[in-house]
Design an enzyme around this catalytic site. Structure first.
Site, PDB file in Angstrom:
ATOM      1  N   PHE A 159      -9.784  -2.048 -64.639  1.00 33.73           N
ATOM      2  CA  PHE A 159     -10.085  -3.124 -63.732  1.00 33.73           C
ATOM      3  C   PHE A 159      -8.599  -3.165 -62.488  1.00 33.73           C
ATOM      4  O   PHE A 159      -7.677  -4.012 -61.956  1.00 33.73           O
ATOM      5  CB  PHE A 159      -9.453  -4.460 -64.700  1.00 33.73           C
ATOM      6  CG  PHE A 159      -8.312  -4.610 -64.980  1.00 33.73           C
ATOM      7  CD1 PHE A 159      -7.389  -5.239 -64.204  1.00 33.73           C
ATOM      8  CD2 PHE A 159      -8.260  -4.432 -66.562  1.00 33.73           C
ATOM      9  CE1 PHE A 159      -6.067  -5.088 -64.991  1.00 33.73           C
ATOM     10  CE2 PHE A 159      -6.815  -3.981 -67.011  1.00 33.73           C
ATOM     11  CZ  PHE A 159      -5.764  -5.249 -66.927  1.00 33.73           C
ATOM     12  N   LYS A 183     -19.791   2.252 -61.673  1.00 34.44           N
ATOM     13  CA  LYS A 183     -19.374   1.601 -61.918  1.00 34.44           C
ATOM     14  C   LYS A 183     -18.131   1.099 -62.349  1.00 34.44           C
ATOM     15  O   LYS A 183     -17.468   1.721 -63.615  1.00 34.44           O
ATOM     16  CB  LYS A 183     -20.688   2.105 -64.223  1.00 34.44           C
ATOM     17  CG  LYS A 183     -20.738   0.347 -64.353  1.00 34.44           C
ATOM     18  CD  LYS A 183     -20.224   0.654 -65.891  1.00 34.44           C
ATOM     19  CE  LYS A 183     -19.297   0.249 -66.752  1.00 34.44           C
ATOM     20  NZ  LYS A 183     -18.348  -0.511 -66.090  1.00 34.44           N
ATOM     21  N   SER A 236      -9.016   2.111 -71.382  1.00 34.43           N
ATOM     22  CA  SER A 236      -8.359   2.458 -72.821  1.00 34.43           C
ATOM     23  C   SER A 236      -8.964   2.783 -73.867  1.00 34.43           C
ATOM     24  O   SER A 236      -9.610   3.385 -74.109  1.00 34.43           O
ATOM     25  CB  SER A 236      -8.738   0.388 -73.760  1.00 34.43           C
ATOM     26  OG  SER A 236     -10.151   0.808 -73.820  1.00 34.43           O
ATOM     27  N   CYS A 291      -1.180   2.340 -66.367  1.00 37.11           N
ATOM     28  CA  CYS A 291      -1.318   3.423 -67.563  1.00 37.11           C
ATOM     29  C   CYS A 291       0.107   4.341 -67.205  1.00 37.11           C
ATOM     30  O   CYS A 291       0.603   5.230 -68.272  1.00 37.11           O
ATOM     31  CB  CYS A 291      -2.025   4.437 -67.242  1.00 37.11           C
ATOM     32  SG  CYS A 291      -2.163   5.039 -66.141  1.00 37.11           S
ATOM     33  N   GLU A 392       0.148  -0.511 -76.727  1.00 33.56           N
ATOM     34  CA  GLU A 392       0.494  -0.590 -75.644  1.00 33.56           C
ATOM     35  C   GLU A 392       0.166  -2.206 -75.104  1.00 33.56           C
ATOM     36  O   GLU A 392      -0.380  -2.535 -75.563  1.00 33.56           O
ATOM     37  CB  GLU A 392      -0.675  -0.221 -74.766  1.00 33.56           C
ATOM     38  CG  GLU A 392      -0.723  -0.375 -73.351  1.00 33.56           C
ATOM     39  CD  GLU A 392      -2.376   0.204 -72.628  1.00 33.56           C
ATOM     40  OE1 GLU A 392      -3.364   0.290 -72.967  1.00 33.56           O
ATOM     41  OE2 GLU A 392      -2.055   0.381 -71.622  1.00 33.56           O
TER      42      GLU A 392
END
Ligand code: NAD
Length: 492
Positions: A159, A183, A236, A291, A392
Site C-alpha cells: 500500500f 495486482k 511484509s 521500508c 517493524e
C-alpha cells in the site's frame, strides 16, 4: 474509464483492465478505499474472482508470442510515450497518491518522479538486453549468450508506494518482451487504475498489460498458475515468506522484497545539525511507512544529549495534517487498524521501560477529526531486547539507543533478522568504509538517511528483507525477466 458507479452509494467501483478493456468484476465482495486523512470512502475495490484472474493470465499468455517478436526498439517506444503521458499527468497522479495513501503532496511527487525514472531506464532496453559472445571457445567454435523473455510475469504490490512499486518491475518486464499483470494493494488500488488509464491511451496490444484487483485469493491464483513465469512481491515479511514458498512450489521465479527494521548509527564525529535533519526525514517521512524508514538510532553517549535536544526540537515542529494542504510535512498512517498497531507499539515501549520523550498518540489535527493521525514520537533509553527495538513498527516512531562503541553497534544491527537498509553518520572515511564493508544490509547510507536506489541500480535487501537472488530495478531486473540462453556454434 477505470471506474463505474455503485448505484447504492455513488462511490466509484474500480474496474479491472484485462485484454485491453476495462471490465466490471462480478465479485460480490467490495472493499472500501478510504482517504486516511479524512476517513472518507473514495472508491470500492472488488476482490476479483478466480475466473477473472485466469482470464487475465490467459490474455497475457496469448499476447506473449506476438509481443516477444515485436522488436525491442518498438517495445521501448511505448515507454517513451508512457514517460511523456506521466509527465503530462504528473500532478494528478501525485494527488491520487495523497488521497488514497495519505502521504504529503511533495512526497507523492517524489514517488511519481521515481516511477518515471524506472520508465526512463526501461527505454534503454534495446541495449540493456543485449547478450554477449565469445569467439573461439575452441578451435572454430563460438559461443554466445542471448537474453529472451519468458512469458507472463506479475506483481503483488504493497500500500505504501501505490504508484511507484509496480513500476519497479512492469517497464523492465514488458520492455524485454514479457507480458504483465499487476495486482495492487486493496488498500491503495486507485493509483494503478490511473496509470492503467495511461496504458490504455498508449494502445498496447491487448493482453500485454493487465490489472486485476483483489487480495490473497487473486494472489494465489496467480502464484499457482502454470502459465505465470515469475512474481515480484513487495510487502511484509510474513506474507513474503508465504509467497516465496508458493512461487517455488510451482517452479516460478520470485523476487520477494519484505519488511524492514532499519538502524542508523551516529558517530561522535558526525555533523549533528545535518544528521538530525536527515534523521527527521528518515523516521517521519511518509509517516514512517517506508521500508527504508529509520527506526532505531544508535548514538554514542558523548553526543547523546546535544543530538536528543535537536531531534526533539525538530520533531515538535513537524506540521501534521492532510497531505494535500499547503505546508503539511507529515500525513496520517494508512488506516484505523494501522494507527491502532502503531499505538500498541508505543504502549509496549512504555510498558517495557523506554522513556517516552515525545508522544504522538494524543495528536489532534484541526479540520480532520476522522483521520488516522499519529504525531512524531520519540523514545529514549531503548534497549535491544525491547519490542520497539526488534519489530517493524511502520509508523512515525524513533527509538534512541545508546552504544559504547562501533562493534557493539554492528552487533546490535546484526542481531536483528531484517537487513533492508542501514546508515552511518560520520565525518570519518575509516568508519564509513568499515561500516559499508561489515554491515548486513542491502542498502547502505553514508550520511544519507533514506537509501533509495535509483532506477539503474538494484533495489537491494538482505536477510529477512529479501528472498530471491535478483532484485528489482537495474541490471538485476533485466536478468530476472529474461532467460540467459547459450548458443554454441560450429560451421563445417
Ligand atoms: P502486505 O504484506 O500486507 O501486502 C502486500 C501484498 O501482498 C498486497 O498486494 C496483498 O494483497 C498481498 N497479500 C496479502 N496477503 C497475502 C497472502 N497470504 N498471499 C499472497 N499475497 C498476499 O504489505 P503492506 O502492508 O501492503 O505493505 C507494507 C509492508 O511492505 C511493510 O512491511 C514494508 O516494509 C514492506 N515494503 C517493503 C519494501 C521493500 O522494498 N523491501 C518496499 C515497500 C514496502
Amino acid at each position: 474509464m477505470g471506474c463505474g458507479t455503485n448505484i447504492l452509494t455513488d462511490v466509484p467501483v474500480l474496474k479491472n483492465y484485462i485484454d485491453g478493456d476495462w471490465c466490471d468484476s462480478e465479485s460480490k465482495e467490495l472493499r472500501d478505499v478510504v482517504n486516511p486523512a479524512t476517513g472518507e470512502i473514495i472508491a470500492k475495490v472488488p476482490m476479483s474472482t478466480a475466473d477473472e484472474t485466469n482470464s487475465a493470465i490467459e490474455s497475457a499468455n496469448n499476447a506473449f508470442e506476438r509481443w516477444r517478436v515485436t522488436i525491442p526498439v518498438s517495445r521501448a517506444r511505448y515507454f517513451f510515450d508512457l514517460k511523456n503521458l506521466m509527465e503530462e499527468n504528473f500532478e494528478s497522479l501525485a494527488q491520487w497518491i495523497v488521497k488514497e495513501n495519505g502521504k504529503t503532496i511533495d512526497e507523492a511527487r517524489g514517488e511519481v518522479r521515481r516511477g518515471i525514472e524506472c520508465v526512463e531506464v526501461s527505454t534503454g532496453i534495446p541495449s540493456l538486453m543485449m547478450g554477449v559472445n565469445s569467439e573461439d571457445i575452441a578451435i572454430g567454435i563460438d559461443e554466445m549468450l542471448i537474453r529472451q523473455p519468458l512469458g507472463v510475469f506479475f506483481a503483488l504490490a504493497p500500500f505504501n508506494f501505490p504508484n511507484m512499486v509496480p513500476l519497479w518491475f512492469l517497464p523492465f518486464a514488458v520492455a524485454v518482451g514479457n507480458t504483465y499483470i499487476v495486482k495492487p494493494s486493496p488498500q491503495t488500488p486507485i493509483s494503478q487504475v490511473k496509470l492503467f488509464e495511461l496504458f490504455d491511451e498508449l494502445d498496447f496490444p491487448p493482453g500485454v498489460v493487465n490489472l486485476v484487483h483483489g487480495d490473497v485469493e487473486v494472489a494465489n491464483v496467480l502464484l499457482d498458475s502454470p502459465d505465470t513465469k515469475g512474481v515480484s512481491f513487495v510487502g511484509s515479511t510474513p506474507v513474503g515468506k508465504l509467497v516465496y514458498e508458493r512461487a517455488s512450489k510451482s517452479g516460478k521465479r520470485a523476487q520477494v522484497q519484505g519488511g524492514a527494521k532499519n538502524f542508523l548509527l551516529v558517530m561522535p564525529d558526525a555533523d549533528l545539525e545535518r544528521t538530525a535533519s536527515a534523521l527527521m526525514t528518515s523516521c517521519y517521512g511518509c509517516a514512517g511507512e517506508r521500508c527504508l524508514a529509520g527506526s532505531v538510532i544508535l548514538v554514542f553517549e558523548e553526543i547523546h544529549e546535544p543530538l536528543m535536544k535537536q531531534l526533539v526540537e525538530m520533531a515538535r515542529m513537524i506540521k501534521v495534517g492532510n497531505g494535500l494542504d499547503e505546508g503539511i510535512q507529515m500525513g496520517p498512517v494508512i488506516s484505523a487498524k494501522a494507527k491502532e498497531r502503531v499505538e500498541w507499539y508505543i504502549d509496549q515501549g512504555v510498558k517495557e521501560g523506554a522513556t517516552l520523550v515525545l508522544d504522538g498518540r494524543s495528536i489532534e489535527v484541526e479540520r480532520y477529526p476522522d483521520g488516522f493521525f499519529i504525531g512524531p514520537t520519540i523514545f529514549d533509553n531503548v534497549t535491544p531486547e525491547m519490542t520497539i527495538a526488534k519489530e517493524e513498527i511502520f509508523g512515525p516512531v524513533m527509538s534512541i539507543m545508546n552504544v559504547k562503541g562501533f562493534d557493539e553497534a554492528i552487533d546490535i544491527i546484526h542481531a536483528n533478522p531484517y537487513g533492508n537498509a542501514s546508515s552511518i553518520f560520520t565525518s570519518s572515511g575509516k568508519w564509513s568504509r568499515e561500516f559499508q564493508y561489515r554491515v548486513q544490509a542491502g542498502n547502505v547510507g553514508i550520511n544519507v538517511g533514506i537509501v533509495a536506489p535509483v532506477a539503474h541500480f538494484p533495489f537491494s535487501g538482505m536477510k529477512d528483507s529479501f528472498f530471491g537472488t535478483l532484485h528489482g530495478q537495474g541490471e538485476d531486473a533485466i536478468r530476472f525477466f529474461t532467460e540467459s540462453k547459450v548458443v554454441i556454434t560450429r560451421w563445417f
